[in-house]
Design a protein around this motif. Structure first.
Motif, PDB file in Angstrom:
ATOM      1  N   SER A  95       0.842  -1.204   0.000  1.00  0.00           N
ATOM      2  CA  SER A  95       0.000   0.000   0.000  1.00  0.00           C
ATOM      3  C   SER A  95       0.876   1.253   0.000  1.00  0.00           C
ATOM      4  CB  SER A  95      -0.912   0.004   1.229  1.00  0.00           C
ATOM      5  OG  SER A  95      -1.615   1.227   1.335  1.00  0.00           O
ATOM      6  N   ILE A  96       0.441   2.250  -0.788  1.00  0.00           N
ATOM      7  CA  ILE A  96       1.060   3.580  -0.738  1.00  0.00           C
ATOM      8  C   ILE A  96       0.199   4.484   0.144  1.00  0.00           C
ATOM      9  CG2 ILE A  96       1.820   5.561  -2.117  1.00  0.00           C
ATOM     10  CD1 ILE A  96       2.071   3.661  -4.493  1.00  0.00           C
ATOM     11  N   ARG A  97      -1.053   4.174   0.174  1.00  0.00           N
ATOM     12  CA  ARG A  97      -2.012   4.952   0.957  1.00  0.00           C
ATOM     13  C   ARG A  97      -1.626   5.005   2.447  1.00  0.00           C
ATOM     14  NH1 ARG A  97      -8.266   2.900   1.211  1.00  0.00           N
ATOM     15  NH2 ARG A  97      -9.010   4.207   2.943  1.00  0.00           N
ATOM     16  N   ALA A  98      -1.026   3.903   2.958  1.00  0.00           N
ATOM     17  CA  ALA A  98      -0.635   3.861   4.365  1.00  0.00           C
ATOM     18  C   ALA A  98       0.499   4.841   4.680  1.00  0.00           C
ATOM     19  CB  ALA A  98      -0.219   2.447   4.731  1.00  0.00           C
ATOM     20  N   LEU A  99       1.191   5.320   3.625  1.00  0.00           N
ATOM     21  CA  LEU A  99       2.308   6.253   3.842  1.00  0.00           C
ATOM     22  C   LEU A  99       1.868   7.722   3.783  1.00  0.00           C
ATOM     23  CD1 LEU A  99       5.044   4.465   1.672  1.00  0.00           C
ATOM     24  CD2 LEU A  99       4.654   4.270   4.139  1.00  0.00           C
ATOM     25  N   GLU A 100       0.573   7.948   3.549  1.00  0.00           N
ATOM     26  CA  GLU A 100       0.072   9.323   3.501  1.00  0.00           C
ATOM     27  C   GLU A 100      -0.148   9.860   4.935  1.00  0.00           C
ATOM     28  OE1 GLU A 100      -3.486   8.797   1.042  1.00  0.00           O
ATOM     29  OE2 GLU A 100      -2.513   9.981  -0.513  1.00  0.00           O
ATOM     30  N   PRO A 101       0.508  10.946   5.310  1.00  0.00           N
ATOM     31  CA  PRO A 101       0.263  11.530   6.645  1.00  0.00           C
ATOM     32  C   PRO A 101      -1.128  12.142   6.736  1.00  0.00           C
ATOM     33  CG  PRO A 101       1.783  12.901   5.412  1.00  0.00           C
ATOM     34  CD  PRO A 101       1.581  11.665   4.597  1.00  0.00           C
ATOM     35  N   THR A 102      -1.640  12.605   5.586  1.00  0.00           N
ATOM     36  CA  THR A 102      -3.001  13.143   5.515  1.00  0.00           C
ATOM     37  C   THR A 102      -3.660  12.594   4.268  1.00  0.00           C
ATOM     38  OG1 THR A 102      -2.221  15.102   4.301  1.00  0.00           O
ATOM     39  CG2 THR A 102      -2.392  15.274   6.721  1.00  0.00           C
ATOM     40  N   PRO A 103      -4.982  12.434   4.271  1.00  0.00           N
ATOM     41  CA  PRO A 103      -5.672  11.895   3.091  1.00  0.00           C
ATOM     42  C   PRO A 103      -5.359  12.688   1.826  1.00  0.00           C
ATOM     43  CG  PRO A 103      -7.163  11.982   4.951  1.00  0.00           C
ATOM     44  CD  PRO A 103      -5.921  12.707   5.377  1.00  0.00           C
ATOM     45  N   GLY A 104      -4.946  11.984   0.761  1.00  0.00           N
ATOM     46  CA  GLY A 104      -4.668  12.598  -0.530  1.00  0.00           C
ATOM     47  C   GLY A 104      -3.313  13.264  -0.623  1.00  0.00           C
ATOM     48  N   ALA A 105      -2.431  13.087   0.368  1.00  0.00           N
ATOM     49  CA  ALA A 105      -1.127  13.752   0.351  1.00  0.00           C
ATOM     50  C   ALA A 105      -0.287  13.336  -0.850  1.00  0.00           C
ATOM     51  CB  ALA A 105      -0.385  13.449   1.645  1.00  0.00           C
ATOM     52  N   ILE A 106      -0.434  12.068  -1.306  1.00  0.00           N
ATOM     53  CA  ILE A 106       0.384  11.588  -2.422  1.00  0.00           C
ATOM     54  C   ILE A 106       0.066  12.335  -3.706  1.00  0.00           C
ATOM     55  CG2 ILE A 106      -1.172   9.782  -3.274  1.00  0.00           C
ATOM     56  CD1 ILE A 106       2.617   9.421  -2.763  1.00  0.00           C
ATOM     57  N   MET A 107      -1.131  12.948  -3.782  1.00  0.00           N
ATOM     58  CA  MET A 107      -1.537  13.674  -4.978  1.00  0.00           C
ATOM     59  C   MET A 107      -0.803  15.011  -5.109  1.00  0.00           C
ATOM     60  SD  MET A 107      -3.920  11.793  -6.446  1.00  0.00           S
ATOM     61  CE  MET A 107      -4.747  12.971  -7.501  1.00  0.00           C
ATOM     62  N   PHE A 108      -0.428  15.601  -3.966  1.00  0.00           N
ATOM     63  CA  PHE A 108       0.113  16.965  -4.010  1.00  0.00           C
ATOM     64  C   PHE A 108       1.529  17.061  -3.466  1.00  0.00           C
ATOM     65  CE2 PHE A 108      -4.472  16.906  -3.053  1.00  0.00           C
ATOM     66  CZ  PHE A 108      -4.951  17.443  -4.240  1.00  0.00           C
ATOM     67  N   ARG A 109       1.925  16.131  -2.558  1.00  0.00           N
ATOM     68  CA  ARG A 109       3.266  16.205  -1.980  1.00  0.00           C
ATOM     69  C   ARG A 109       3.922  14.820  -2.031  1.00  0.00           C
ATOM     70  NH1 ARG A 109       3.091  16.958   3.180  1.00  0.00           N
ATOM     71  NH2 ARG A 109       0.850  16.673   3.505  1.00  0.00           N
ATOM     72  N   LYS A 110       4.032  14.282  -3.242  1.00  0.00           N
ATOM     73  CA  LYS A 110       4.537  12.917  -3.433  1.00  0.00           C
ATOM     74  C   LYS A 110       5.953  12.750  -2.888  1.00  0.00           C
ATOM     75  CE  LYS A 110       5.699  11.729  -7.560  1.00  0.00           C
ATOM     76  NZ  LYS A 110       5.685  11.314  -8.983  1.00  0.00           N
ATOM     77  N   ASP A 111       6.844  13.696  -3.229  1.00  0.00           N
ATOM     78  CA  ASP A 111       8.235  13.587  -2.795  1.00  0.00           C
ATOM     79  C   ASP A 111       8.344  13.608  -1.277  1.00  0.00           C
ATOM     80  OD1 ASP A 111       8.940  13.469  -5.433  1.00  0.00           O
ATOM     81  OD2 ASP A 111       9.453  15.607  -5.590  1.00  0.00           O
TER      82      ASP A 111
END
Length: 519
Positions: free
Chosen positions: A435-451
C-alpha cells in the motif's frame, strides 16, 4: 519314356524314405509304437472328442470345399487361366476322393482343407502299393506329438474355443492398452519389441520420437537396451511391418512416452492439489524465450510456460535459456494434457508461476509494517504493476491514496519510476499486500506532496503500524465479543437460531483499510 518313369519312381521312393529333409518329425525320447487295433481305437476316440468341439455336417463340409474351390479358381477375374482352373479342380477332386479322411484330418490339421495338395510333403510313410497314392493317417505320429507336447489336440481346441480365439485371453492388444515386451533389436528408427503379455506374441516398434517424454535423438539415449523388458502403451495397430520375408506382416506401434506422460501428470496433479507429503515446487529448465515469456520443461519432461508478467525483471532475458528455475503450478489446462510439443501459447498444458516462489522468499525479508522500494512497470484503469527486488506485484488504485475525487494513476506516477510501498500483509505462503495509501500523513497527500510522502515514508510507516496494531486488537476483541454474544443467545433461545438474520457489516472493506487510524 522309360527314363521318365524311372525318375518318377525314384522321386516316390525318396519321398517315402524321408530324404530331402522332408521328414517333419522331431525325435524326442522313445517313439510311440502301437498295433493296428490300438491305432484304430485311439484315433476313433480322439476324433470323436475333437468333433464335439468342432462339429460339421456333411453338407457344411461340401459347402466349405466348394467355397475353397471358388477361391482357388478365382473364376470372376477378367482374364482366364486354364492352369489355375485345372489346379482348383484337382484340389477339389483330391478332397472329395477321400472325403471321410479329410473330414477327420481337418480336426487334427485345420489347414489341410485349404492346402490339400501340399499334404504329400508330409507323406513320410511308404505307400501300400506303387499305384495307390491315397493318404492315410499316421496315428503313431499324432500320439507321439501329444506325448512330446504334454497336452492333447482336444486341450488345444478347448483353449482356443475351437480355433475361434474369441475368449478375452486371446484378445489382441488395442489402442490404449499397456503391454509388456522384450526389446530384441535397436535400429536408427527405434526399437523392435516382441510383445509377451498376450497369448499370441506379436511384433511391435517403439519409434525414437515415442521412446521418451524428453527430446532424445535415439532410443539408447532414452535408456532402452537390447534384452530389456519394457511396458509401453499401444498407440497404433495394423501398421505395415518392416520384418523381412513377409510383405503382408503387420505390427504395433508402442509408446513409452505415453506411460511417462501419465506418470508425470499424476505427480503434477499431486503437487497442484497440495497432496500431503508432496513438495509443491518444480525444478524446471528454460528451453527458450518467446515474446510472451519462457517455455520450460520439468525434470519429468512436462512442458509448460511462464508469462513475462510473472518473470518480472527476467522477462526477455535470452541468457535465461538453459537456466534452472524453482516454480510452482499456477494453472492447469485440462484440455491440453496430451500436448507434449506445444506450438502456440494456447497449446501449453501448464502455466507455471516463478513469481510465487520469489514472493515466498521475499516474505521472509519483509514483514507487516516494513517499507520497501519498488519500480513501476505498467498502469491499468484500476491498478498498476510494480516490482520489488525483481518480483512483480499489483497495487490496486484504492491502495494508492485515500483521495476521493476521480484521478488517473499515470497523472501521479510514471513508468519505471522508483517509489516506496508499505507492507500491509505478509505470510510464509508468499501472500504479500502493498500500500502507498498507508504512507500518507493526511488523506490525498500523495496527490500533491509525493516527494515529501516518500521522504518521510519510514517515520509515517512506524506511526501507521502502531495504530494498525491497536486497531487490529480492537477488531479481534469486538469479533470475539460478538461471537460470545451470539453463543449466549443460542443457548438461551436455540429455536430462534434457525431464523435468517442479516449479516453484520464488513469489519474491513476495500475502501476502509486504514479507516479510523487517524490518517
Amino acid at each position: 519314356t522309360m527314363g521318365f518313369i524311372a525318375a518318377g519312381r525314384a522321386a516316390v521312393q525318396r519321398r517315402s524314405s524321408g530324404s530331402y529333409n522332408l521328414d517333419t518329425r522331431m525325435p524326442c525320447g522313445e517313439e510311440t509304437v502301437m498295433t493296428e487295433e490300438e491305432q484304430a481305437t485311439w484315433l476313433k476316440e480322439r476324433t470323436a472328442a475333437l468333433d464335439e468341439l468342432m462339429p460339421m455336417t456333411d453338407q457344411e463340409f461340401l459347402d466349405e470345399v466348394e467355397e475353397l474351390a471358388w477361391g482357388w479358381g478365382r473364376h470372376l477375374l477378367p482374364f482366364s487361366d486354364k492352369r489355375r482352373h485345372e489346379c482348383a479342380d484337382h484340389k477339389r477332386k483330391l478332397i472329395l476322393k477321400q472325403k471321410e479322411l479329410f473330414k477327420t484330418l481337418r480336426l487334427w490339421h485345420p489347414l489341410a482343407l485349404k492346402y490339400p495338395s501340399l499334404m504329400k510333403r508330409f507323406d513320410t510313410a511308404p505307400p501300400s502299393t506303387r499305384e495307390n497314392r491315397d493318404f492315410r493317417m499316421n496315428v503313431e505320429y499324432l500320439a507321439n506329438e501329444e506325448k512330446i507336447a504334454n497336452f492333447t489336440y482336444a486341450d488345444f481346441l478347448k483353449e482356443t474355443d475351437g480355433l475361434k480365439f474369441t475368449s478375452e485371453q486371446w484378445a489382441l492388444p488395442q489402442v490404449g492398452d499397456v503391454v509388456e515386451g522384450t526389446v530384441k533389436v535397436i535400429g536408427e528408427e527405434g526399437a523392435f519389441v516382441e510383445i509377451d503379455s498376450y497369448k499370441v506374441k506379436s511384433w511391435a516398434q517403439v519409434p525414437t520420437k515415442y521412446s521418451s517424454l524428453k527430446p532424445v535423438s535415439s532410443v539408447e539415449e532414452a535408456g532402452v537396451t537390447v534384452g530389456q523388458v519394457i511396458k509401453a502403451a499401444v498407440i497404433e495397430t495394423g501398421v505395415r511391418s518392416v520384418v523381412p520375408g513377409d510383405k503382408d506382416a503387420v505390427q504395433y506401434i508402442l509408446s513409452l512416452q505415453s506411460i511417462e506422460l501419465e506418470n508425470a501428470w499424476e505427480k503434477a496433479m499431486a503437487k497442484f492439489n497440495l497432496k500431503e507429503g508432496t513438495d509443491p515446487f518444480f525444478q524446471v529448465t528454460v528451453l527458450k524465450m518467446e515474446m510472451w515469456g519462457a517455455s520450460v520443461m520439468t525434470e519429468e519432461g512436462l512442458v509448460g510456460m511462464i508469462t513475462n508478467k510473472d518473470l518480472g525483471e527476467k522477462a526477455g532475458d535470452a541468457g535465461l535459456v538453459g537456466a534452472e528455475l524453482r516454480v510452482r503450478i499456477f494453472q492447469i489446462r485440462e484440455e491440453n494434457k496430451d500436448v507434449v510439443n506445444p506450438r502456440m501459447v494456447s497449446d501449453y498444458p501448464i502455466v507455471f508461476s516463478y513469481s510465487s516462489v520469489m514472493k515466498m522468499e521475499l516474505a521472509k525479508k519483509y514483514k507487516i509494517g516494513d517499507v520497501a522500494p519498488a519500480k513501476i512497470n505498467q498502469f491499468y484503469p484500476t491498478s498498476m504493476d510494480i516490482e520489488i527486488d525483481g518480483v512483480p506485484f499489483t497495487i490496486r488504485k484504492v491502495d494508492v491514496t485515500s483521495y476521493r475525487k476521480p484521478f488517473e494513476l499515470s497523472d501521479i506516477f510514471a513508468t519505471d519510476e522508483t517509489i516506496k510501498v508499505y507492507c500491509m500483509a505478509s505470510d510464509e505462503s508468499g501472500e504479500l499486500r502493498w500500500s502507498i495509501r498507508a504512507l500518507e500523513p493526511t488523506p490525498g497527500a500523495i496527490m500533491f506532496r509525493k516527494d515529501k510522502v516518500f521522504e518521510e515514508a519510514e517515520e509515517t510507516a512506524k506511526i501507521f503500524f502502531e495504530k494498525q496494531v491497536v486497531e487490529r486488537k480492537k477488531m479481534d476483541e469486538n469479533l470475539q465479543q460478538t461471537l460470545n454474544s451470539a453463543l449466549d443467545d443460542f443457548m438461551e433461545n436455540p429455536a430462534d437460531s434457525t431464523e435468517s438474520k442479516a449479516p453484520p457489516s464488513s469489519v474491513l472493506g476495500d475502501d476502509d483499510d486504514d479507516a479510523g487510524l487517524g490518517f
